[in-house]
Design an enzyme around this catalytic site. Structure first.
Site, short mmCIF file in Angstrom:
data_model
loop_
_atom_site.label_atom_id
_atom_site.label_comp_id
_atom_site.label_asym_id
_atom_site.label_seq_id
_atom_site.Cartn_x
_atom_site.Cartn_y
_atom_site.Cartn_z
N ASP A 33 4.28 -0.39 -6.88
CA ASP A 33 3.07 -0.47 -7.51
C ASP A 33 2.09 0.17 -7.13
O ASP A 33 0.77 0.13 -7.50
CB ASP A 33 2.94 -2.06 -7.50
CG ASP A 33 1.76 -2.55 -8.54
OD1 ASP A 33 1.70 -2.09 -9.51
OD2 ASP A 33 0.77 -3.20 -7.89
N ARG A 39 0.84 -1.26 -0.15
CA ARG A 39 0.03 0.13 -0.03
C ARG A 39 0.89 1.12 0.05
O ARG A 39 2.01 1.06 0.65
CB ARG A 39 -0.82 0.19 1.24
CG ARG A 39 -2.26 -0.79 1.22
CD ARG A 39 -3.14 -0.37 0.13
NE ARG A 39 -4.22 -1.25 -0.05
CZ ARG A 39 -4.64 -2.48 -0.74
NH1 ARG A 39 -3.44 -2.72 -1.53
NH2 ARG A 39 -5.66 -2.85 -0.79
N GLU A 55 -2.64 7.65 -4.68
CA GLU A 55 -2.88 6.84 -5.99
C GLU A 55 -4.54 7.21 -6.72
O GLU A 55 -4.69 6.89 -7.93
CB GLU A 55 -2.50 5.60 -6.14
CG GLU A 55 -3.31 4.58 -5.35
CD GLU A 55 -2.81 3.04 -5.35
OE1 GLU A 55 -1.74 2.88 -5.15
OE2 GLU A 55 -3.68 2.23 -5.36
N HIS A 95 -0.49 -0.19 -9.86
CA HIS A 95 -1.38 -1.11 -9.02
C HIS A 95 -1.85 -2.34 -9.82
O HIS A 95 -3.02 -2.46 -10.12
CB HIS A 95 -2.74 -0.31 -8.48
CG HIS A 95 -3.05 -0.99 -7.12
ND1 HIS A 95 -3.33 -0.44 -5.93
CD2 HIS A 95 -3.16 -2.39 -6.72
CE1 HIS A 95 -3.47 -1.08 -5.09
NE2 HIS A 95 -3.50 -2.39 -5.50
P1 NAD Z 1 -1.70 -11.23 4.88
O1 NAD Z 1 -2.59 -10.77 5.86
O2 NAD Z 1 -1.75 -12.84 4.28
O3 NAD Z 1 -0.20 -10.61 5.24
C1 NAD Z 1 -0.04 -9.61 5.84
C2 NAD Z 1 1.38 -10.01 6.98
O4 NAD Z 1 1.72 -8.54 7.60
C3 NAD Z 1 0.86 -11.14 8.16
O5 NAD Z 1 1.93 -11.95 8.13
C4 NAD Z 1 0.83 -9.95 9.43
O6 NAD Z 1 1.13 -10.48 10.50
C5 NAD Z 1 2.04 -9.03 8.95
N1 NAD Z 1 2.00 -7.61 9.50
C6 NAD Z 1 0.81 -7.17 10.16
N2 NAD Z 1 1.16 -5.92 10.68
C7 NAD Z 1 2.36 -5.85 10.66
C8 NAD Z 1 3.49 -4.91 11.22
N3 NAD Z 1 3.11 -4.09 11.92
N4 NAD Z 1 4.75 -5.24 10.81
C9 NAD Z 1 5.10 -6.41 10.00
N5 NAD Z 1 4.11 -7.19 9.54
C10 NAD Z 1 2.90 -6.93 9.94
O7 NAD Z 1 -1.73 -10.29 3.75
P2 NAD Z 1 -1.33 -10.80 2.11
O8 NAD Z 1 -2.54 -11.08 1.17
O9 NAD Z 1 -0.20 -11.04 2.08
O10 NAD Z 1 -1.28 -8.99 1.57
C11 NAD Z 1 -0.42 -8.08 2.01
C12 NAD Z 1 -0.63 -6.70 1.59
O11 NAD Z 1 -0.45 -6.74 0.19
C13 NAD Z 1 -2.18 -6.34 1.70
O12 NAD Z 1 -2.52 -5.75 2.97
C14 NAD Z 1 -2.33 -5.38 0.70
O13 NAD Z 1 -2.38 -3.99 1.23
C15 NAD Z 1 -1.32 -5.70 -0.45
N6 NAD Z 1 -1.87 -6.13 -1.80
C16 NAD Z 1 -1.53 -5.51 -2.86
C17 NAD Z 1 -1.82 -5.87 -4.07
C18 NAD Z 1 -1.50 -5.27 -5.52
O14 NAD Z 1 -2.21 -5.44 -6.57
N7 NAD Z 1 -0.45 -4.52 -5.52
C19 NAD Z 1 -2.86 -6.92 -4.32
C20 NAD Z 1 -3.14 -7.39 -2.99
C21 NAD Z 1 -2.69 -7.11 -1.76
#
Ligand code: NAD
Length: 330
Positions: A258, A234, A263, A295
Protein backbone atom coordinates in the site's frame (compact mmCIF):
# COMPACT_ATOMS: atom_id res chain seq x y z
CA UNK A 1 -5.27 30.02 14.19
CA UNK A 2 -4.51 30.48 10.49
CA UNK A 3 -3.57 27.09 9.14
CA UNK A 4 -2.18 26.26 5.69
CA UNK A 5 -3.07 22.73 4.64
CA UNK A 6 -0.91 21.08 1.97
CA UNK A 7 -1.52 18.10 -0.35
CA UNK A 8 -5.24 18.46 0.24
CA UNK A 9 -7.90 16.43 -1.50
CA UNK A 10 -11.68 16.75 -1.46
CA UNK A 11 -12.00 14.48 1.58
CA UNK A 12 -9.57 16.60 3.62
CA UNK A 13 -11.66 19.70 2.96
CA UNK A 14 -14.88 17.82 3.69
CA UNK A 15 -13.86 16.31 7.03
CA UNK A 16 -11.82 19.23 8.38
CA UNK A 17 -14.51 21.77 7.47
CA UNK A 18 -17.18 19.57 9.08
CA UNK A 19 -15.32 19.22 12.40
CA UNK A 20 -13.96 22.80 12.55
CA UNK A 21 -16.88 23.79 14.79
CA UNK A 22 -17.81 27.50 14.70
CA UNK A 23 -14.92 28.01 12.26
CA UNK A 24 -12.64 28.15 15.25
CA UNK A 25 -9.60 27.95 12.98
CA UNK A 26 -9.10 29.62 9.62
CA UNK A 27 -8.33 26.72 7.31
CA UNK A 28 -6.76 27.27 3.90
CA UNK A 29 -6.48 24.27 1.66
CA UNK A 30 -3.65 24.11 -0.86
CA UNK A 31 -3.64 21.19 -3.25
CA UNK A 32 0.11 21.37 -3.87
CA UNK A 33 2.45 19.39 -1.63
CA UNK A 34 4.69 21.25 0.78
CA UNK A 35 8.36 21.34 -0.16
CA UNK A 36 11.09 23.95 -0.45
CA UNK A 37 9.52 25.27 -3.68
CA UNK A 38 5.98 25.69 -2.31
CA UNK A 39 6.99 26.81 1.20
CA UNK A 40 6.57 30.42 0.04
CA UNK A 41 2.80 29.85 0.37
CA UNK A 42 3.09 29.78 4.17
CA UNK A 43 3.46 33.58 4.48
CA UNK A 44 0.80 34.91 6.85
CA UNK A 45 -0.06 31.59 8.47
CA UNK A 46 0.58 30.41 12.06
CA UNK A 47 0.64 26.68 11.42
CA UNK A 48 0.88 24.15 8.63
CA UNK A 49 -1.01 20.89 8.34
CA UNK A 50 0.80 18.27 6.27
CA UNK A 51 0.49 14.65 5.17
CA UNK A 52 2.73 11.68 4.41
CA UNK A 53 4.42 12.88 1.22
CA UNK A 54 5.02 16.53 2.06
CA UNK A 55 8.74 17.18 2.35
CA UNK A 56 9.52 19.06 5.55
CA UNK A 57 13.30 18.97 5.32
CA UNK A 58 15.84 21.51 6.55
CA UNK A 59 15.33 23.76 3.51
CA UNK A 60 11.54 23.79 3.89
CA UNK A 61 11.86 24.40 7.63
CA UNK A 62 14.16 27.38 7.15
CA UNK A 63 11.61 29.01 4.83
CA UNK A 64 8.47 28.29 6.87
CA UNK A 65 10.22 29.42 10.05
CA UNK A 66 11.13 32.75 8.42
CA UNK A 67 7.51 33.03 7.29
CA UNK A 68 6.32 32.85 10.91
CA UNK A 69 5.09 29.25 11.14
CA UNK A 70 5.17 28.02 14.73
CA UNK A 71 3.53 24.63 14.51
CA UNK A 72 3.79 21.67 12.14
CA UNK A 73 0.64 19.56 12.51
CA UNK A 74 0.92 16.21 10.78
CA UNK A 75 -2.46 14.72 9.92
CA UNK A 76 -0.95 11.23 10.00
CA UNK A 77 0.90 8.94 12.40
CA UNK A 78 4.29 8.57 10.67
CA UNK A 79 6.70 11.51 10.85
CA UNK A 80 9.69 10.24 8.82
CA UNK A 81 9.18 13.13 6.34
CA UNK A 82 9.97 15.81 8.96
CA UNK A 83 13.54 16.82 9.82
CA UNK A 84 12.95 16.95 13.56
CA UNK A 85 16.44 18.27 14.33
CA UNK A 86 15.96 21.21 11.97
CA UNK A 87 12.48 21.84 13.44
CA UNK A 88 13.94 21.96 16.95
CA UNK A 89 16.75 24.30 15.87
CA UNK A 90 14.12 26.70 14.48
CA UNK A 91 11.87 26.40 17.56
CA UNK A 92 9.14 24.79 15.48
CA UNK A 93 6.88 22.39 17.35
CA UNK A 94 5.67 19.19 15.71
CA UNK A 95 2.43 17.35 16.56
CA UNK A 96 0.79 14.38 14.89
CA UNK A 97 -2.13 11.96 15.09
CA UNK A 98 -0.45 9.04 16.84
CA UNK A 99 -3.45 6.75 16.73
CA UNK A 100 -6.53 6.85 14.58
CA UNK A 101 -8.45 3.74 13.98
CA UNK A 102 -5.47 1.36 13.76
CA UNK A 103 -8.02 -1.18 12.54
CA UNK A 104 -8.31 0.76 9.27
CA UNK A 105 -4.73 -0.12 8.26
CA UNK A 106 -4.77 -3.58 9.86
CA UNK A 107 -7.95 -4.49 7.98
CA UNK A 108 -6.42 -3.20 4.73
CA UNK A 109 -3.40 -5.47 5.26
CA UNK A 110 -5.84 -8.36 5.73
CA UNK A 111 -7.64 -7.28 2.53
CA UNK A 112 -4.35 -7.38 0.59
CA UNK A 113 -3.65 -10.89 1.90
CA UNK A 114 -7.11 -12.19 1.04
CA UNK A 115 -7.13 -10.57 -2.41
CA UNK A 116 -3.67 -11.85 -3.34
CA UNK A 117 -4.49 -15.29 -2.01
CA UNK A 118 -8.05 -15.79 -3.24
CA UNK A 119 -7.58 -13.64 -6.36
CA UNK A 120 -10.91 -11.89 -5.97
CA UNK A 121 -9.65 -9.00 -8.16
CA UNK A 122 -9.04 -11.44 -11.01
CA UNK A 123 -12.28 -13.33 -10.46
CA UNK A 124 -14.23 -10.04 -10.49
CA UNK A 125 -12.76 -9.04 -13.85
CA UNK A 126 -13.30 -12.49 -15.32
CA UNK A 127 -16.96 -12.61 -14.33
CA UNK A 128 -17.56 -9.13 -15.75
CA UNK A 129 -16.27 -10.49 -19.08
CA UNK A 130 -18.62 -13.45 -18.83
CA UNK A 131 -15.70 -15.74 -17.97
CA UNK A 132 -16.74 -18.03 -15.12
CA UNK A 133 -13.69 -20.29 -15.33
CA UNK A 134 -11.82 -20.77 -12.06
CA UNK A 135 -8.66 -22.14 -13.70
CA UNK A 136 -5.48 -20.65 -12.09
CA UNK A 137 -7.41 -18.99 -9.27
CA UNK A 138 -6.33 -21.55 -6.67
CA UNK A 139 -5.68 -20.04 -3.24
CA UNK A 140 -4.66 -21.47 0.11
CA UNK A 141 -6.35 -21.68 3.51
CA UNK A 142 -5.18 -19.03 5.96
CA UNK A 143 -6.17 -21.35 8.80
CA UNK A 144 -3.06 -22.92 10.29
CA UNK A 145 -0.59 -20.75 8.35
CA UNK A 146 2.27 -18.94 10.09
CA UNK A 147 2.10 -15.16 9.90
CA UNK A 148 5.08 -13.01 10.95
CA UNK A 149 4.29 -9.49 12.13
CA UNK A 150 7.13 -6.97 12.26
CA UNK A 151 6.16 -4.14 14.60
CA UNK A 152 3.42 -4.81 17.13
CA UNK A 153 2.34 -1.29 18.05
CA UNK A 154 -1.24 -0.14 17.53
CA UNK A 155 -1.67 -1.33 13.94
CA UNK A 156 0.45 -4.46 14.37
CA UNK A 157 -1.61 -5.42 17.43
CA UNK A 158 -4.90 -4.98 15.56
CA UNK A 159 -3.44 -7.03 12.69
CA UNK A 160 -2.25 -9.84 15.02
CA UNK A 161 -5.79 -10.11 16.44
CA UNK A 162 -7.28 -10.41 12.94
CA UNK A 163 -4.80 -13.13 11.98
CA UNK A 164 -5.42 -15.01 15.25
CA UNK A 165 -9.11 -14.87 14.33
CA UNK A 166 -8.33 -16.69 11.08
CA UNK A 167 -6.68 -19.45 13.08
CA UNK A 168 -3.15 -18.51 12.05
CA UNK A 169 -0.05 -19.08 14.13
CA UNK A 170 1.20 -15.54 14.75
CA UNK A 171 4.89 -14.78 15.25
CA UNK A 172 6.08 -11.27 16.04
CA UNK A 173 9.24 -9.20 16.09
CA UNK A 174 9.46 -5.84 17.83
CA UNK A 175 12.01 -3.97 19.87
CA UNK A 176 9.52 -4.23 22.75
CA UNK A 177 7.13 -7.07 23.39
CA UNK A 178 3.41 -6.75 24.09
CA UNK A 179 2.31 -8.89 27.05
CA UNK A 180 -1.29 -8.46 25.85
CA UNK A 181 -0.38 -10.21 22.58
CA UNK A 182 1.68 -12.90 24.30
CA UNK A 183 -1.37 -13.71 26.47
CA UNK A 184 -3.43 -14.09 23.29
CA UNK A 185 -0.95 -16.58 21.86
CA UNK A 186 1.41 -14.45 19.77
CA UNK A 187 4.99 -15.76 19.95
CA UNK A 188 7.85 -13.24 19.84
CA UNK A 189 10.88 -14.35 17.84
CA UNK A 190 14.17 -12.94 16.68
CA UNK A 191 13.88 -11.24 13.29
CA UNK A 192 15.83 -14.08 11.66
CA UNK A 193 13.57 -16.76 13.10
CA UNK A 194 10.46 -14.85 12.07
CA UNK A 195 11.80 -14.53 8.52
CA UNK A 196 12.66 -18.24 8.39
CA UNK A 197 9.38 -19.54 9.80
CA UNK A 198 6.66 -17.29 8.33
CA UNK A 199 4.55 -18.01 5.28
CA UNK A 200 3.17 -14.47 5.34
CA UNK A 201 5.16 -11.45 6.61
CA UNK A 202 3.43 -8.15 7.32
CA UNK A 203 5.29 -4.94 8.12
CA UNK A 204 3.92 -2.61 10.79
CA UNK A 205 7.03 -0.87 12.15
CA UNK A 206 7.81 2.80 11.48
CA UNK A 207 10.40 3.92 8.94
CA UNK A 208 13.57 4.83 10.83
CA UNK A 209 17.28 4.62 9.95
CA UNK A 210 17.24 1.12 11.55
CA UNK A 211 14.25 -0.14 9.56
CA UNK A 212 15.04 1.44 6.16
CA UNK A 213 15.30 -1.40 3.58
CA UNK A 214 14.64 -3.94 6.30
CA UNK A 215 13.39 -6.15 3.50
CA UNK A 216 16.29 -6.48 1.06
CA UNK A 217 18.17 -9.25 -0.75
CA UNK A 218 19.70 -10.50 2.53
CA UNK A 219 16.47 -10.71 4.51
CA UNK A 220 14.51 -12.03 1.53
CA UNK A 221 17.04 -14.87 1.15
CA UNK A 222 16.22 -16.00 4.71
CA UNK A 223 12.49 -16.30 4.00
CA UNK A 224 10.52 -19.39 3.02
CA UNK A 225 10.17 -20.07 -0.70
CA UNK A 226 6.94 -18.55 -2.00
CA UNK A 227 6.55 -16.19 0.97
CA UNK A 228 3.86 -13.51 0.91
CA UNK A 229 5.11 -10.04 1.90
CA UNK A 230 2.67 -7.29 2.88
CA UNK A 231 3.72 -3.68 3.42
CA UNK A 232 1.15 -1.16 4.61
CA UNK A 233 3.66 0.80 6.68
CA UNK A 234 6.18 2.87 4.70
CA UNK A 235 7.58 2.19 1.25
CA UNK A 236 11.25 2.46 2.13
CA UNK A 237 11.00 -0.53 4.48
CA UNK A 238 11.31 -2.59 1.30
CA UNK A 239 14.16 -2.32 -1.20
CA UNK A 240 11.88 -2.59 -4.26
CA UNK A 241 14.64 -3.68 -6.67
CA UNK A 242 15.48 -6.64 -4.41
CA UNK A 243 11.79 -7.50 -4.12
CA UNK A 244 11.61 -7.56 -7.93
CA UNK A 245 14.52 -10.04 -8.04
CA UNK A 246 12.76 -12.14 -5.41
CA UNK A 247 9.56 -12.12 -7.47
CA UNK A 248 11.43 -13.01 -10.66
CA UNK A 249 13.19 -16.00 -9.11
CA UNK A 250 10.05 -17.16 -7.27
CA UNK A 251 11.40 -16.67 -3.75
CA UNK A 252 8.58 -14.19 -3.18
CA UNK A 253 5.27 -15.81 -4.07
CA UNK A 254 3.10 -12.75 -3.45
CA UNK A 255 3.70 -9.09 -2.72
CA UNK A 256 1.01 -6.71 -1.46
CA UNK A 257 1.97 -3.08 -0.95
CA UNK A 258 0.00 0.00 0.00
CA UNK A 259 3.15 2.12 0.16
CA UNK A 260 6.13 2.59 -2.13
CA UNK A 261 9.47 4.30 -1.54
CA UNK A 262 9.02 6.74 -4.47
CA UNK A 263 5.29 7.14 -3.93
CA UNK A 264 5.50 10.94 -3.56
CA UNK A 265 5.75 11.27 -7.36
CA UNK A 266 2.85 8.93 -8.03
CA UNK A 267 0.33 8.33 -5.30
CA UNK A 268 -2.79 10.41 -4.68
CA UNK A 269 -2.77 11.54 -8.34
CA UNK A 270 -4.64 10.39 -11.43
CA UNK A 271 -1.82 9.53 -13.84
CA UNK A 272 -3.96 7.33 -16.08
CA UNK A 273 -3.27 9.53 -19.11
CA UNK A 274 0.48 9.85 -18.39
CA UNK A 275 3.46 7.68 -19.21
CA UNK A 276 4.75 6.34 -15.90
CA UNK A 277 8.43 7.28 -15.73
CA UNK A 278 9.19 5.11 -12.70
CA UNK A 279 10.42 1.80 -14.17
CA UNK A 280 10.50 0.08 -10.79
CA UNK A 281 6.80 0.53 -10.07
CA UNK A 282 6.01 -0.24 -13.71
CA UNK A 283 7.83 -3.59 -13.30
CA UNK A 284 6.06 -4.27 -10.00
CA UNK A 285 2.66 -3.58 -11.59
CA UNK A 286 3.49 -6.10 -14.34
CA UNK A 287 3.66 -9.13 -12.01
CA UNK A 288 0.53 -11.26 -11.75
CA UNK A 289 1.23 -11.91 -8.06
CA UNK A 290 1.73 -8.29 -6.97
CA UNK A 291 -1.10 -6.16 -5.66
CA UNK A 292 -0.54 -2.43 -5.22
CA UNK A 293 -2.90 0.07 -3.64
CA UNK A 294 -2.08 3.78 -3.49
CA UNK A 295 -1.72 4.43 0.25
CA UNK A 296 -5.32 3.90 1.18
CA UNK A 297 -4.81 1.80 4.30
CA UNK A 298 -5.93 4.71 6.47
CA UNK A 299 -8.84 5.61 4.23
CA UNK A 300 -11.99 4.80 6.16
CA UNK A 301 -14.76 7.12 7.34
CA UNK A 302 -13.88 6.41 10.97
CA UNK A 303 -10.19 7.17 10.45
CA UNK A 304 -10.91 10.43 8.57
CA UNK A 305 -13.18 11.59 11.42
CA UNK A 306 -10.53 10.83 14.00
CA UNK A 307 -7.73 12.44 11.97
CA UNK A 308 -9.76 15.66 11.63
CA UNK A 309 -10.88 15.86 15.29
CA UNK A 310 -7.48 14.98 16.77
CA UNK A 311 -5.62 17.42 14.46
CA UNK A 312 -8.07 20.23 15.25
CA UNK A 313 -7.66 19.51 19.01
CA UNK A 314 -3.88 19.60 18.57
CA UNK A 315 -4.20 23.04 16.91
CA UNK A 316 -6.61 24.39 19.57
CA UNK A 317 -4.47 23.21 22.50
CA UNK A 318 -1.42 24.92 21.01
CA UNK A 319 -3.33 28.12 20.26
CA UNK A 320 -4.99 28.30 23.70
CA UNK A 321 -2.05 27.82 26.02
CA UNK A 322 0.85 26.52 24.00
CA UNK A 323 0.05 22.97 25.08
CA UNK A 324 1.55 20.28 22.86
CA UNK A 325 -0.87 17.41 22.55
CA UNK A 326 0.65 14.48 20.68
CA UNK A 327 4.01 16.15 20.30
CA UNK A 328 6.69 14.48 18.18
CA UNK A 329 9.93 14.93 20.06
CA UNK A 330 13.29 14.61 18.36
P1 NAD B 1 3.15 2.39 16.64
O1 NAD B 1 4.14 3.43 17.05
O2 NAD B 1 1.95 2.17 17.52
O3 NAD B 1 3.87 0.98 16.47
C1 NAD B 1 5.10 0.82 15.83
C2 NAD B 1 5.77 -0.40 16.44
O4 NAD B 1 6.97 -0.63 15.73
C3 NAD B 1 6.14 -0.21 17.93
O5 NAD B 1 5.67 -1.30 18.68
C4 NAD B 1 7.65 -0.14 17.91
O6 NAD B 1 8.26 -0.65 19.08
C5 NAD B 1 7.96 -0.99 16.69
N1 NAD B 1 9.30 -0.75 16.16
C6 NAD B 1 10.02 0.40 16.16
N2 NAD B 1 11.23 0.20 15.63
C7 NAD B 1 11.29 -1.12 15.32
C8 NAD B 1 12.29 -1.94 14.74
N3 NAD B 1 13.50 -1.45 14.41
N4 NAD B 1 11.99 -3.24 14.54
C9 NAD B 1 10.79 -3.75 14.90
N5 NAD B 1 9.80 -3.02 15.46
C10 NAD B 1 10.06 -1.72 15.65
O7 NAD B 1 2.71 2.77 15.16
P2 NAD B 1 1.38 2.34 14.41
O8 NAD B 1 0.29 3.31 14.67
O9 NAD B 1 1.15 0.90 14.66
O10 NAD B 1 1.83 2.56 12.88
C11 NAD B 1 2.87 1.80 12.30
C12 NAD B 1 3.25 2.40 10.98
O11 NAD B 1 2.16 2.26 10.06
C13 NAD B 1 3.48 3.93 11.01
O12 NAD B 1 4.82 4.23 11.39
C14 NAD B 1 3.22 4.34 9.60
O13 NAD B 1 4.43 4.30 8.88
C15 NAD B 1 2.29 3.24 9.07
N6 NAD B 1 0.95 3.75 8.71
C16 NAD B 1 0.48 3.51 7.47
C17 NAD B 1 -0.79 3.95 7.11
C18 NAD B 1 -1.38 3.69 5.74
O14 NAD B 1 -2.36 4.34 5.36
N7 NAD B 1 -0.88 2.73 4.98
C19 NAD B 1 -1.56 4.67 8.03
C20 NAD B 1 -1.05 4.86 9.31
C21 NAD B 1 0.22 4.41 9.65
Amino acid sequence: MKVAFFSTKSYDKEYFTKFNTDNIHELNFFEVPLNAQTAVLTVGFDAICVFVNDIINQETIEIISKNGIKLIALRCAGFNNVDLKAAREHQLKVVRVPAYSPESVAEHAAALILTLNRKTHKAYNRVREGNFSIENLTGFNLFGKTVGVIGTGLIGTAFCKIMLGFGCKVLAYDVRESSQLVERGVVYKTLDDLLKESEIISLHCPLTPETAHLIDATTISKMKDGVMIINTSRGALVEAKDAIEGLKNGKIGYLGIDVYEQEADLFFQDLSESVIQDDTIARLISFPNVLITGHLGFFTKEALEEIATITLNNLSAFENDGELLNEVKS
